[in-house]
Design a protein around this motif. Structure first.
Motif, PDB file in Angstrom:
ATOM      1  N   TYR A   1       3.538 -13.869 -15.264  1.00  0.00           N
ATOM      2  CA  TYR A   1       4.249 -13.067 -14.267  1.00  0.00           C
ATOM      3  C   TYR A   1       3.566 -11.607 -14.500  1.00  0.00           C
ATOM      4  N   GLU A   2       3.150 -10.980 -13.552  1.00  0.00           N
ATOM      5  CA  GLU A   2       2.335  -9.542 -13.614  1.00  0.00           C
ATOM      6  C   GLU A   2       2.758  -8.728 -12.629  1.00  0.00           C
ATOM      7  N   VAL A   3       2.954  -7.333 -13.024  1.00  0.00           N
ATOM      8  CA  VAL A   3       3.012  -6.390 -12.031  1.00  0.00           C
ATOM      9  C   VAL A   3       2.012  -5.179 -12.228  1.00  0.00           C
ATOM     10  N   GLY A   4       1.599  -4.564 -11.160  1.00  0.00           N
ATOM     11  CA  GLY A   4       0.534  -3.605 -11.452  1.00  0.00           C
ATOM     12  C   GLY A   4       0.266  -2.731 -10.355  1.00  0.00           C
ATOM     13  N   TYR A   5      -0.526  -1.755 -10.380  1.00  0.00           N
ATOM     14  CA  TYR A   5      -0.867  -0.759  -9.345  1.00  0.00           C
ATOM     15  C   TYR A   5      -2.432  -0.086  -9.687  1.00  0.00           C
ATOM     16  N   LYS A   6      -3.202  -0.189  -8.569  1.00  0.00           N
ATOM     17  CA  LYS A   6      -4.305   0.266  -8.660  1.00  0.00           C
ATOM     18  C   LYS A   6      -4.511   1.411  -7.492  1.00  0.00           C
ATOM     19  N   GLY A   7      -5.048   2.575  -7.777  1.00  0.00           N
ATOM     20  CA  GLY A   7      -5.377   3.388  -6.638  1.00  0.00           C
ATOM     21  C   GLY A   7      -5.430   4.898  -7.193  1.00  0.00           C
ATOM     22  N   THR A   8      -5.575   5.848  -6.029  1.00  0.00           N
ATOM     23  CA  THR A   8      -5.897   7.037  -6.363  1.00  0.00           C
ATOM     24  C   THR A   8      -4.660   8.029  -5.982  1.00  0.00           C
ATOM     25  N   PRO A   9      -3.637   8.112  -6.854  1.00  0.00           N
ATOM     26  CA  PRO A   9      -2.315   9.052  -6.424  1.00  0.00           C
ATOM     27  C   PRO A   9      -2.669  10.315  -6.413  1.00  0.00           C
ATOM     28  N   ILE A  10      -3.700  11.047  -7.281  1.00  0.00           N
ATOM     29  CA  ILE A  10      -3.816  12.152  -7.298  1.00  0.00           C
ATOM     30  C   ILE A  10      -5.568  12.156  -6.973  1.00  0.00           C
TER      31      ILE A  10
ATOM     32  N   ASN B   1       0.655  -1.377   0.173  1.00  0.00           N
ATOM     33  CA  ASN B   1      -0.095  -0.028   0.007  1.00  0.00           C
ATOM     34  C   ASN B   1       0.906   1.237   0.287  1.00  0.00           C
ATOM     35  N   ALA B   2       0.856   2.205  -0.989  1.00  0.00           N
ATOM     36  CA  ALA B   2       1.437   3.159  -1.051  1.00  0.00           C
ATOM     37  C   ALA B   2       0.636   4.229  -2.176  1.00  0.00           C
ATOM     38  N   LEU B   3       1.147   5.372  -2.157  1.00  0.00           N
ATOM     39  CA  LEU B   3       0.597   6.562  -3.218  1.00  0.00           C
ATOM     40  C   LEU B   3      -0.982   6.236  -3.335  1.00  0.00           C
ATOM     41  N   GLY B   4      -1.688   6.200  -2.190  1.00  0.00           N
ATOM     42  CA  GLY B   4      -3.170   6.181  -2.239  1.00  0.00           C
ATOM     43  C   GLY B   4      -3.661   4.997  -2.891  1.00  0.00           C
ATOM     44  N   GLY B   5      -2.935   3.845  -3.166  1.00  0.00           N
ATOM     45  CA  GLY B   5      -3.200   2.798  -3.465  1.00  0.00           C
ATOM     46  C   GLY B   5      -2.695   1.529  -3.318  1.00  0.00           C
ATOM     47  N   THR B   6      -2.349   0.631  -4.080  1.00  0.00           N
ATOM     48  CA  THR B   6      -1.707  -0.632  -3.941  1.00  0.00           C
ATOM     49  C   THR B   6      -0.864  -1.074  -5.152  1.00  0.00           C
TER      50      THR B   6
END
Length: 830
Positions: free
Chosen positions: A586-595, A522-527
């Motif tokens: 193999y997968e990398v990703g991010y979901k969230g509200t950084p702004i 968890n970072a930058l308003g998301g994961t």
């Protein structure tokens, strides 16, 4: 005696002190938008194992909580996660009263269950997951649910007509696509038995009964078993206890479309609730007459094609609350459809294909169990290409048009039509297949480890009486049994790890292992997340046992291997039997509200597929001297060979690697307006014609069909949504979809730049590549009163020529209008 008395007294005092050091928490959870109780909301005392689920009145009680101050984490599907601080005193009860949960407006606030089979915030799920909400569906004035999937990141939706929708992800589509595993309320909702295809137009669920649709991309076999190797689509229907009332929808559109749907849900008592649903939809597809190849007669126009379609659906469910922790649910569904279906061997005229299920579930906070049966009936379905061949062959043999019309559909014995008349093969399907499933799942928390364990069983019984399967010896029966364990643990306040493993045993393919691992931070308003998953796809019964002979070609399943003889040279060659297709990703990703107000979702992945299963592929030349003489150890030379036959089957590639990125941005300007952009990229080394690993049929060269992505490398979607306008009564949506040109090969079906405007011998006419257009869609509606809403939509606003699928018409402008009535459903808050 005095010592015993003193001991008992000490024990009582100790127990009293222990009891005095704990307390209770009570409260009631309601929705801020409806002020109605939220039934089944999850309430967790953070940093403990204590929790509860709300009852029919939205109430909950948590006992045995050690004295202290805590945060309660409250989650509920479709609502933003809520946290409440509470202080528990020795022997006391902390009463929270009514706690309001806000309906989720910002994507990412929603709670999902499909990624790990337990409720969690969308942004924290360790998978590429998207949600279509009930509100999204309500604001779509169309009966075709598949249209909404165009807006889901990473999903490839292709239309084959007014009602035909094909769903895929991450490329390699074909006319018999089983790569996306589909579920409804935890139930396998694919067709049973021989085909194993998505139920699609014959499914039993109406749009108004859907609570949400959760879409996961990537290998999911670790949790969901065989064939969940490219992703899952999990449809979750509405609970009548949370959605009382009656909904009636009247719809109409061009192409003679008429649709009527209803849903009624009622709580009969604190113990019983029920719902019933129904639909009747009809219309006429865009006209398109494909050609059929006949080795003796040449290219023939399809004969007697019926472009009309209709669907009938019915569903019912009874909910029984045994106590505050145990629900027992029984439900039944019926779906029946008539339309034109595209296959890799031409097209089918589907008449009254029926799909049914009966399901029983038990749901507790710790245990989920279900048993269900699924069965279908092909009705009066037949192959258009086989009937076309019959019709023109009968005319050439001297039959009248009336005789050719009749017997091309029913088949005939030698001499039955007139003296010396030829035998005519029956072009129809018999399919009375069925499937039985059972599942038990347990979840708990042990010393900070969230554990899920489960067992599942599936028994498929395929019944075709040799109309399309090689089941001369009787029904084809396949059993599969599997077990899964998943463990999840927080390593720090921000870092979480998940591991899962599933073992399945298949009658034909033995033991298969499907692992999964994930790290989330968890970072930058998301994961941020990094995942690894391995999954497999067992060839369907159809791929293993297909058996069709049209007099021009033969299609043989490859479940046992094939032996081919050259009648001129006597040379023998063999085709290996199908193996399971395995994929690891193999997968990398991010979901969230950084702004603030910006939801950002990105996934990049790399997959390695071993024994990739090909589309239907020719294994002998069209005019060659080769013939299949054995299927496994069984001699089929007498029953399969004719003078003109050439043979097609399903094969394994050696190895295929693929990679891609899915990017989604949603910006919420305010509570009323939002903008969304989605982009997907896909590529693979299957296009390398120098790599003989991709030589599926063993002819020492990689053909165009063997090296096709069957998907566009790039896809772009833009959406503008306006809601809650004009005093919360007006909603509108604008959607733009860009689909570049791409080639598509699937058996006899070719749509490619090479050879456009001509025919490869043995294949259908090539109209050129698919795609190459931008579609503009508009929809909107106005809520006149609390119970009357008028909606309208138009897709392909500028009436561009759109070809998205082989063997399908050019799709023009489509518009629809719907009038929706919502009666009742409000509960009195006490």
């Amino acid at each position: 005696m005095k010592k015993l008395y003193f001991l008992l007294l000490s024990l009582l005092c100790f127990t009293g002190v222990a009891m005095a050091q704990t307390g209770s928490i009570t409260g009631r959870i309601i929705g801020s938008d409806t002020q109605e109780p939220l039934i089944g909301a999850s309430v967790l005392v953070e940093k403990t194992t204590k929790g509860a689920t709300t009852d029919a009145n939205g109430g909950f009680t948590i006992t045995g909580v050690p004295a202290g101050t805590y945060n309660l984490r409250i989650t509920y599907i479709g609502y933003s996660e809520t946290r409440v601080s509470v202080t528990v005193t020795d022997g006391g009860t902390a009463s929270l009263g009514a706690v309001s949960m806000r309906s989720s407006a910002l994507m990412g606030d929603e709670i999902v269950v499909s990624a790990t089979r337990r409720p969690e915030k969308l942004t924290e799920a360790p998978a590429a997951i998207s949600v279509i909400s009930s509100r999204d569906l309500t604001e779509l004035p169309s009966f075709n649910i598949g249209e909404m999937l165009n807006k889901v990141q990473g999903v490839e939706v292709v239309r084959s007509g007014v009602i035909g929708v094909g769903i895929n992800a991450r490329g390699f589509n074909n006319a018999f696509n089983v790569k996306m595993y589909q579920m409804t309320d935890g139930r396998n909702s694919m067709l049973p038995g021989g085909t194993g295809l998505p139920a699609g137009f014959y499914n039993t669920t109406i749009k108004e009964d859907i609570e949400r649709v959760e879409v996961i991309l990537g290998p999911s076999s670790a949790l969901y078993g065989p064939n969940a190797h490219n992703g899952i689509i999990n449809t979750i229907t509405k609970d009548p206890r949370q959605s009382e009332g009656t909904t009636i929808v009247l719809g109409a559109g061009n192409q003679d479309v008429l649709s009527t749907r209803f849903r009624h849900a009622m709580v009969l008592s604190p113990k019983f609730a029920f719902k019933v649903t129904g639909e009747y939809t009809q219309g006429k597809d865009f006209e398109f007459q494909d050609t059929v190849y006949n080795a003796a007669l040449g290219a023939l126009p399809e004969y007697d094609v019926d472009y009309k379609f209709q669907s009938k659906r019915f569903g019912s469910a009874l909910y029984y609350t045994l106590n505050e922790n145990i629900d027992i649910i029984a439900d039944y569904g019926f779906g029946q459809g008539s339309n034109i279906g595209v296959t890799s061997n031409g097209r089918n005229q589907i008449n009254d294909w029926t799909f049914q299920y009966l399901q029983g579930r038990i749901v507790t906070p710790r245990i989920f169990g279900q048993v269900y049966a699924t069965w279908n009936d092909a009705g009066d379905t037949y192959q258009i290409n086989a009937r076309t061949n019959n019709y023109y062959a009968l005319l050439a043999a001297g039959a009248t048009q009336e005789q050719a019309h009749k017997y091309s559909k029913t088949g005939a014995k030698p001499g039955e039509i007139f003296a010396g008349s030829p035998a005519v093969a029956f072009p129809g399907f018999i399919d009375l297949s069925h499937r039985l499933n059972g599942e038990i799942q347990y979840n708990n928390n042990f010393a900070g480890f969230d554990v899920i364990a489960g067992l599942s069983y599936q028994r498929d019984v395929a019944y075709s009486r040799q109309t399309y399967l090689d089941d001369k010896a009787g029904n084809i029966i396949l059993n599969q049994i599997g077990g899964v364990v998943q463990v999840e643990r927080k390593l720090t306040d921000k870092l979480k790890a998940l591991v899962a493993g599933r073992v399945d045993n298949h009658d034909n393919y033995g033991t298969q292992f499907s692992p999964k691992a994930a790290l989330t931070y968890n970072a930058l308003g998301g994961t941020f997340r990094a995942t690894f998953g391995q999954a497999y796809s067992a060839p369907s019964i159809q791929f293993q046992e297909f058996y069709a002979n049209t007099g021009a070609l033969a299609i043989l399943g490859n479940g046992a291997g094939l032996t081919i003889e050259n009648t001129e040279t006597g040379a023998i060659r063999t085709i290996d039997r199908l193996k399971v297709e395995k994929v690891q990703t193999y997968e990398v990703g991010y979901k969230g509200t950084p702004i603030k107000n910006l939801y950002f979702d990105i996934s990049s992945w790399y997959s390695e597929s071993k024994d990739f299963i090909s589309p239907l592929t020719a294994i002998t030349p069209l005019f060659g001297k080769e013939r299949v003489i054995k299927k496994g150890d069984v001699d089929v030379s007498e029953s399969a060979a004719t003078a003109w036959n050439y043979y097609l089957t399903y094969l394994n590639y050696g190895k295929v690697n693929s990679w891609g990125t899915d990017l989604g941005l949603n910006y919420y300007i305010d509570d009323n307006y939002s903008i969304g952009v989605k982009y997907s990229y896909f590529n693979s080394d299957i296009t390398d014609k120098e790599n003989l690993d991709n030589d599926a049929n063993g002819d020492k060269k990689v053909s165009d069909a063997e090296s096709s992505l069957n998907a566009a490398k790039h896809r772009v979607n833009f959406n503008l949504t306006a809601r809650n306008l004009a005093n919360n009564r007006l909603f509108m949506s604008l959607n733009l979809r860009y689909l570049p040109e791409f080639d598509f090969y699937s058996g006899l079906q070719i749509a490619a730049e090479k050879g456009a405007g001509s025919r490869v011998p043995g294949s259908n006419y090539n109209y050129g590549p698919l795609g190459g257009f931008t579609s503009v869609d508009l929809s909107g509606g106005y809520k006149f009163t609390d119970w009357v809403t008028l909606g309208a939509s138009v897709s392909n606003l500028f009436d561009d020529e759109q070809r998205e699928y082989v063997g399908s018409p050019v799709i023009g402008r489509l518009y629809s209008v719907e009038l929706r009535f919502d009666f009742g459903g409000k509960k009195e808050n006490k």
